[in-house]
Design a protein around this motif. Structure first.
Motif, PDB file in Angstrom:
ATOM      1  N   VAL A 223      -3.828  -3.840  -1.168  1.00 28.64           N
ATOM      2  CA  VAL A 223      -3.486  -5.224  -1.519  1.00 28.64           C
ATOM      3  C   VAL A 223      -2.464  -5.241  -2.651  1.00 28.64           C
ATOM      4  O   VAL A 223      -1.468  -5.979  -2.608  1.00 28.64           O
ATOM      5  CB  VAL A 223      -4.763  -6.004  -1.916  1.00 28.64           C
ATOM      6  CG1 VAL A 223      -4.397  -7.393  -2.417  1.00 28.64           C
ATOM      7  CG2 VAL A 223      -5.712  -6.105  -0.723  1.00 28.64           C
ATOM      8  N   ALA A 224      -2.689  -4.379  -3.655  1.00 28.80           N
ATOM      9  CA  ALA A 224      -1.795  -4.355  -4.813  1.00 28.80           C
ATOM     10  C   ALA A 224      -0.383  -3.932  -4.416  1.00 28.80           C
ATOM     11  O   ALA A 224       0.609  -4.516  -4.868  1.00 28.80           O
ATOM     12  CB  ALA A 224      -2.354  -3.402  -5.869  1.00 28.80           C
ATOM     13  N   ARG A 225      -0.291  -2.921  -3.540  1.00 28.88           N
ATOM     14  CA  ARG A 225       1.036  -2.449  -3.127  1.00 28.88           C
ATOM     15  C   ARG A 225       1.798  -3.528  -2.371  1.00 28.88           C
ATOM     16  O   ARG A 225       2.996  -3.699  -2.568  1.00 28.88           O
ATOM     17  CB  ARG A 225       0.903  -1.199  -2.243  1.00 28.88           C
ATOM     18  CG  ARG A 225       1.108   0.085  -3.036  1.00 28.88           C
ATOM     19  CD  ARG A 225       1.470   1.259  -2.125  1.00 28.88           C
ATOM     20  NE  ARG A 225       0.422   1.544  -1.157  1.00 28.88           N
ATOM     21  CZ  ARG A 225      -0.677   2.247  -1.451  1.00 28.88           C
ATOM     22  NH1 ARG A 225      -0.859   2.723  -2.658  1.00 28.88           N
ATOM     23  NH2 ARG A 225      -1.591   2.456  -0.534  1.00 28.88           N
ATOM     24  N   LEU A 226       1.092  -4.258  -1.504  1.00 27.82           N
ATOM     25  CA  LEU A 226       1.759  -5.313  -0.742  1.00 27.82           C
ATOM     26  C   LEU A 226       2.227  -6.421  -1.686  1.00 27.82           C
ATOM     27  O   LEU A 226       3.308  -6.983  -1.534  1.00 27.82           O
ATOM     28  CB  LEU A 226       0.813  -5.884   0.325  1.00 27.82           C
ATOM     29  CG  LEU A 226       0.475  -4.916   1.453  1.00 27.82           C
ATOM     30  CD1 LEU A 226      -0.702  -5.426   2.282  1.00 27.82           C
ATOM     31  CD2 LEU A 226       1.691  -4.698   2.362  1.00 27.82           C
ATOM     32  N   LYS A 227       1.396  -6.712  -2.675  1.00 32.68           N
ATOM     33  CA  LYS A 227       1.748  -7.747  -3.638  1.00 32.68           C
ATOM     34  C   LYS A 227       2.984  -7.318  -4.436  1.00 32.68           C
ATOM     35  O   LYS A 227       3.928  -8.085  -4.612  1.00 32.68           O
ATOM     36  CB  LYS A 227       0.561  -7.997  -4.570  1.00 32.68           C
ATOM     37  CG  LYS A 227       0.691  -9.294  -5.333  1.00 32.68           C
ATOM     38  CD  LYS A 227      -0.589  -9.674  -6.042  1.00 32.68           C
ATOM     39  CE  LYS A 227      -0.308 -10.928  -6.859  1.00 32.68           C
ATOM     40  NZ  LYS A 227      -1.438 -11.360  -7.636  1.00 32.68           N
ATOM     41  N   ALA A 228       2.959  -6.066  -4.882  1.00 39.76           N
ATOM     42  CA  ALA A 228       4.087  -5.549  -5.657  1.00 39.76           C
ATOM     43  C   ALA A 228       5.379  -5.575  -4.850  1.00 39.76           C
ATOM     44  O   ALA A 228       6.465  -5.755  -5.388  1.00 39.76           O
ATOM     45  CB  ALA A 228       3.780  -4.132  -6.120  1.00 39.76           C
ATOM     46  N   ALA A 229       5.233  -5.409  -3.523  1.00 39.54           N
ATOM     47  CA  ALA A 229       6.417  -5.405  -2.659  1.00 39.54           C
ATOM     48  C   ALA A 229       6.895  -6.822  -2.368  1.00 39.54           C
ATOM     49  O   ALA A 229       7.888  -7.019  -1.669  1.00 39.54           O
ATOM     50  CB  ALA A 229       6.103  -4.680  -1.357  1.00 39.54           C
TER      51      ALA A 229
END
Lengths: 503, 131
Positions: A223-229
């Motif tokens: 979830v965090a990686r998608l948000k960061a992207a």
């Protein structure tokens, strides 16, 4: 004809499915000296999770390496098991073989190309896996709507990646995993619409066990990686619909209390996975309803032993079928391997070659399944939660809407088989795989029955067979198998004519 | 579109005949793109047009790689369909392969020279308004 003349078994154990559970069991059984036949639909071992792994590991091209990196260590983790499975020459592995009948006495009908026949095992282990939960919503039959599992299969076995406006909608670990894999391959989804809500995550916390910490950390990382992207994301998505002329062009949905639209070329849907019950149901095995997952599953003991629902006057013998892996309980690859080992040890005991499951195998099954209550609470069924509106197609093959079915149910077709006979719901090529659960829930909506919802009565062949293959069936010896006629099926006589309204 | 003989006609008589039916690389419909070049490609025929495949591909993968807008028309309404589940459950990927109809494209592995035909016959025969 005396018992002595009955032809020998084809194998000690016939395993259906060559994923993590089937492969683990096959290795365990062959090591103990059993003869094993493994029947699998796919061309190579691995099941859906390790699909095409061998070829992808051999692929040294830059794009092949990029794909392996995107699919991550959980995919590569299957390599050792596949290699072990391949090492044992004693395993009679039959790829590209579909199973169209299983009987409680251990008789299994198979089809390979245009050849079909029966094999008989002293024991049968069903490791045929899971399917994605059917999600009837407006427009789900349009080209451009696919399941998350389908897109993953295209990545693993087709080296194809989505293009254009990609939207992921639904819930569950697979949806987030796939979004991350796509992102790693340079595809930025236009939207991730999750049906789960923050409240679901909170309610899940009370189910959290130590075994769930790692998956939780993994999931939060996704979830965090998608948000960061910068991938746009909503939660609490409802009222999903796909729109377009002869293909998906846009989707609409409700989130945060307002209706929204989004341009879309490929809509990837996922609402969790459920045990595939086509084989257990047609074998006349007892099923149970899993309320938390809104799905059927085979009624089994801890080691996977099933019970036949055939009346004793038809089949008084022992039911020699066990179910393992995701076909029994959704648990993922690790749980499937753990249970495959456990089931194999139980089978060995039945065959007089062992003392039953060791405590290590039992512990490992318990541990690997302990994370499920947490995941079930965090990712409850979403897209399929509310029953479809009247104009939504339920039966994709015969294009029957929820309204068609509700009308017939109201007019008196109150059991599944009467409803099927009247409407053709479940009589198309998929034989009810996509519509059965929705039809059963629509019936329940009317009858308010709370017990395990009845299924369509499954009858072999459960997959299409060319007529020529049936004419040339091999291995069918009437002396060696129970014979079932249409009248012999469970519930015969229960299907009262009062269920069918008079014309 | 008036090729009612899709199921029965010999290959040379039924070429795609509308813009929507053609499936060159630039139809603009492509849902999927190849991750990389296709090594050691073999050739199959989709409605008589040559298409490429990797050894070990399933027919459904090849169909989606071409960007063809549908592999069959639903016999009830004539609505177009493409593969949906890719693992043998949904039966949306049915095609005719080497003369045998109703094959699951997602379960069938390619062979060099394989002849695949989309299934358009039933709705055409039933004269659905959509077609």
């Amino acid at each position: 004809m005396t018992q002595d003349n009955i032809p020998p078994y084809d194998a000690d154990v016939i395993i259906v499915g060559c994923g993590p559970a089937g492969m683990t069991a096959a290795v365990e059984l062959v090591q103990a000296g059993c003869s094993v036949i493994v029947l699998d639909m796919q061309p190579t071992p691995g099941g859906q999770i390790f699909r095409n792994l061998e070829a992808n590991l051999r692929d040294s091209s830059p794009s092949g390496q990029t794909l392996l990196d995107a699919l991550g260590p959980a995919y590569k983790a299957g390599a050792e098991l596949i290699q072990r499975f391949r090492t044992f020459r004693g395993i009679d592995y039959r790829p590209q073989t579909t199973v169209w009948e299983v009987r409680p006495d251990g008789t299994v009908g198979w089809l390979q190309g245009i050849n079909a026949g029966y094999v008989r095992g002293r024991q049968v282990l069903l490791a045929h896996g899971a399917m994605e939960r059917p999600v009837p919503f407006p427009g789900w039959t349009l080209p451009g709507v696919m399941t998350a599992g389908a897109v993953q299969t295209l990545l693993k076995a087709g080296h194809l990646k989505p293009t254009g406006n990609v939207v992921l909608a639904g819930t569950g670990p697979l949806l987030l995993l796939l979004a991350n894999q796509l992102h790693q391959l340079g595809i930025k989804p236009a939207l991730i619409g999750r049906t789960d809500r923050f409240a679901d995550a909170l309610s899940g916390v009370s189910h959290l066990r130590p075994g769930g910490l790692l998956p939780l950390i993994k999931g939060l990382g996704w979830v965090a990686r998608l948000k960061a992207a910068g991938v746009k994301s909503v939660t609490g998505l409802k009222d999903l619909a796909a729109h377009g002329h002869r293909k998906v062009e846009a989707i609409s949905f409700t989130a945060n209390g307002r209706q929204q639209t989004q341009a879309c070329d490929l809509l990837i849907v996922h609402d969790g996975i459920v045990p595939s019950i086509d084989i257990p149901n047609s074998a006349g095995l007892r099923l149970q309803w899993d309320e938390a997952n809104a799905s059927w599953r085979p009624d089994t003991t801890f080691d996977g032993q099933t019970a036949s629902s055939l009346p004793p006057e038809l089949y008084a013998g022992r039911c020699v079928i066990r179910v393992t892996g995701d076909a029994r309980r959704i648990g993922g690859a690790d749980a499937a391997m753990a249970h495959g080992r456990l089931a194999a040890q139980s089978i060995l005991a039945d065959l007089g070659r062992g003392t039953g499951p060791c405590s290590k195998a039992v512990r490992s099954v318990r541990k690997s399944l302990s994370v499920r209550p947490f995941l079930d609470a965090v990712f409850p069924p979403g897209l399929s939660r509310a029953l479809p509106e009247n104009d939504t197609i339920v039966c994709r093959c015969e294009e029957l809407t929820a309204g068609n079915l509700r009308e017939k149910i109201r007019s008196g077709f109150r059991n599944m088989d009467a409803l099927r006979g009247e409407t053709r719901c479940g009589m198309g090529p998929c034989q009810g795989r996509s519509c059965m659960v929705t039809a059963a829930r629509l019936l329940q909506e009317h009858t308010h029955a709370t017990a395990c919802p009845p299924t369509f009565r499954g009858r072999p062949p459960i997959r299409p067979i060319p007529l020529g293959a049936i004419a040339n069936l091999s291995g069918l010896d009437p002396r060696a198998t129970i014979r079932l006629t249409l009248e012999d099926k469970p519930e015969h006589g229960v299907e009262e004519t009062v269920d069918v309204p008079a014309e | 579109m008036n090729d009612i003989k899709t199921h029965v006609s010999p290959p040379e008589t039924s070429a795609p005949d509308t813009a929507e039916q053609s499936f060159s690389a630039d139809t603009g419909f492509k849902l999927f793109a190849a991750l990389g070049p296709v090594p050691d490609a073999i050739t199959l025929f989709l409605d008589d047009q040559p298409i490429i495949a990797r050894q070990g591909d399933t027919v459904a993968v090849c169909i989606l790689r071409t960007g063809v807008p549908y592999n069959r028309l639903n016999p009830v309404s004539g609505a177009p369909r493409l593969p949906y589940c890719m693992i043998g459950h949904c039966f949306e990927c049915l095609v005719e392969i080497d003369g045998i109809a109703n094959q699951q494209a997602c379960l069938t592995v390619v062979r060099d020279g394989m002849k695949i035909r989309r299934q358009l016959g039933a709705p055409l025969a039933l004269k659905h308004p959509e077609v």
